[in-house]
Design a protein around this motif. Sequence first.
Motif, PDB file in Angstrom:
ATOM      1  N   GLU A  62       0.737  -1.116   0.020  1.00 25.84           N
ATOM      2  CA  GLU A  62       0.423   0.023   0.023  1.00 25.84           C
ATOM      3  C   GLU A  62       0.993   1.366  -0.484  1.00 25.84           C
ATOM      4  O   GLU A  62       0.564   2.358  -0.252  1.00 25.84           O
ATOM      5  CB  GLU A  62      -1.197  -0.028   0.896  1.00 25.84           C
ATOM      6  N   LEU A  63       1.842   0.933   1.073  1.00 28.81           N
ATOM      7  CA  LEU A  63       3.092   2.113   1.143  1.00 28.81           C
ATOM      8  C   LEU A  63       3.722   3.067  -0.179  1.00 28.81           C
ATOM      9  O   LEU A  63       3.818   3.955  -1.015  1.00 28.81           O
ATOM     10  CB  LEU A  63       3.774   1.843   2.072  1.00 28.81           C
ATOM     11  N   PHE A  77      16.557   9.201   8.433  1.00 28.33           N
ATOM     12  CA  PHE A  77      17.120   8.551   6.874  1.00 28.33           C
ATOM     13  C   PHE A  77      18.237   9.443   6.726  1.00 28.33           C
ATOM     14  O   PHE A  77      19.298   8.676   6.415  1.00 28.33           O
ATOM     15  CB  PHE A  77      16.281   9.151   5.992  1.00 28.33           C
ATOM     16  N   GLN A  90       3.879   2.637   9.937  1.00 29.18           N
ATOM     17  CA  GLN A  90       4.079   1.036   9.322  1.00 29.18           C
ATOM     18  C   GLN A  90       4.320   0.477  10.088  1.00 29.18           C
ATOM     19  O   GLN A  90       4.110  -0.957  10.366  1.00 29.18           O
ATOM     20  CB  GLN A  90       4.699   0.807   7.941  1.00 29.18           C
ATOM     21  N   GLN A 105       4.186   7.722   7.219  1.00 33.51           N
ATOM     22  CA  GLN A 105       3.556   6.966   7.298  1.00 33.51           C
ATOM     23  C   GLN A 105       3.578   5.929   7.344  1.00 33.51           C
ATOM     24  O   GLN A 105       3.862   4.647   8.133  1.00 33.51           O
ATOM     25  CB  GLN A 105       3.075   6.821   5.337  1.00 33.51           C
ATOM     26  N   MET A 106       5.560   5.561   6.731  1.00 31.90           N
ATOM     27  CA  MET A 106       6.227   4.193   7.122  1.00 31.90           C
ATOM     28  C   MET A 106       6.722   4.561   8.560  1.00 31.90           C
ATOM     29  O   MET A 106       6.987   3.028   8.877  1.00 31.90           O
ATOM     30  CB  MET A 106       7.701   5.642   6.232  1.00 31.90           C
ATOM     31  N   MET A 166      -4.018   3.213   9.798  1.00 35.59           N
ATOM     32  CA  MET A 166      -2.584   3.462  10.280  1.00 35.59           C
ATOM     33  C   MET A 166      -2.424   4.623  11.905  1.00 35.59           C
ATOM     34  O   MET A 166      -1.668   5.002  12.215  1.00 35.59           O
ATOM     35  CB  MET A 166      -1.397   3.359   9.380  1.00 35.59           C
TER      36      MET A 166
END
Lengths: 211, 91
Positions: A85-86, B83, A111, A107-108, B1
């Motif tokens: 989905e992502l 990141f 997740q 979102q990650m 989510m």
Amino acid sequence: MRNDVSTQFEDEIKSFWILSFLNLVFAAITMAYGVMFIVTRLQEMAQAGFLSALPVIIVIVGFAAAVLCIKWIVSSVEIFSSIEELKSAYTRKGQMTPEETTGFIIQMVNQYRTNKALIHTMILVCTLGGFCFFALGIMSSIEFISLGLTSGTVSLNYLLIPSALLSLGIAMVSLTCSYYFRKYTSVWDMRLSEISRSENMLEKTMEQNSP
Amino acid sequence: MSERRSRYEIYWEILVFCQTPRAFTVIINRCDLNSKTGQEYIEFLSRKGYLSIVKDGEKTMCAATGRAAEYITLFSRLYQTLFDEIPGFKL
């Protein structure tokens, strides 16, 4: 804008997608193989007309592996669908602003938060599954060479070679998946603890900036 | 989510979305919040001076302030650092 961060982000999504996909494929193969293995052994036992210890142990281990596979498949599907989905959303976006990149990072993070427990289960299932298939592979390899202790003869059953190799192959893939899932969780656990530190900083900033 | 988001992530989403003045219902729909929690977040941000409540005729709109821009920048920098500085996951 696809900057360095989003390139790394993209690499991670792809890597985790591949890992989840491989895991799902091997879970399905393992399930099919496990069922086939049990049925074949049961047929052999029925044809032989008597029960000896080793085939019975093999069937029990094979059955345990098949049960683990059901859990493995269900968990793999859940993890795979969330990353799929992502990945689709990320691919659809194309050019992104820094804010959109941050949105995807959130979102990650979510997740991972959502699937954290599942991924930990996966590490356990993959490790156990790997050892079960490793045991099956070793047992098949032992059966490949049968020694006639009384007559002193050695006979080789070549039909068991593919079965032993397949079991050992699945064991290797399963243990490799477990290793990479562990690596993935260690990266993300580090990030979550970094987020906790960042939240303290954000809280302080909000307190200082209060009117 | 959405239930897994931290409140700081929700603040960020609201403030980014309110860079253009928005109505309360639009905000809660876009940020996937229920009325009660949405109201709490908006009141908090407004109290801290990150959101200003603007009357547009009949409608009440929420707009991000200059202070919100600082929060958005800081938040984005902190999250992108995840990141930048932590070795990534790669097969």
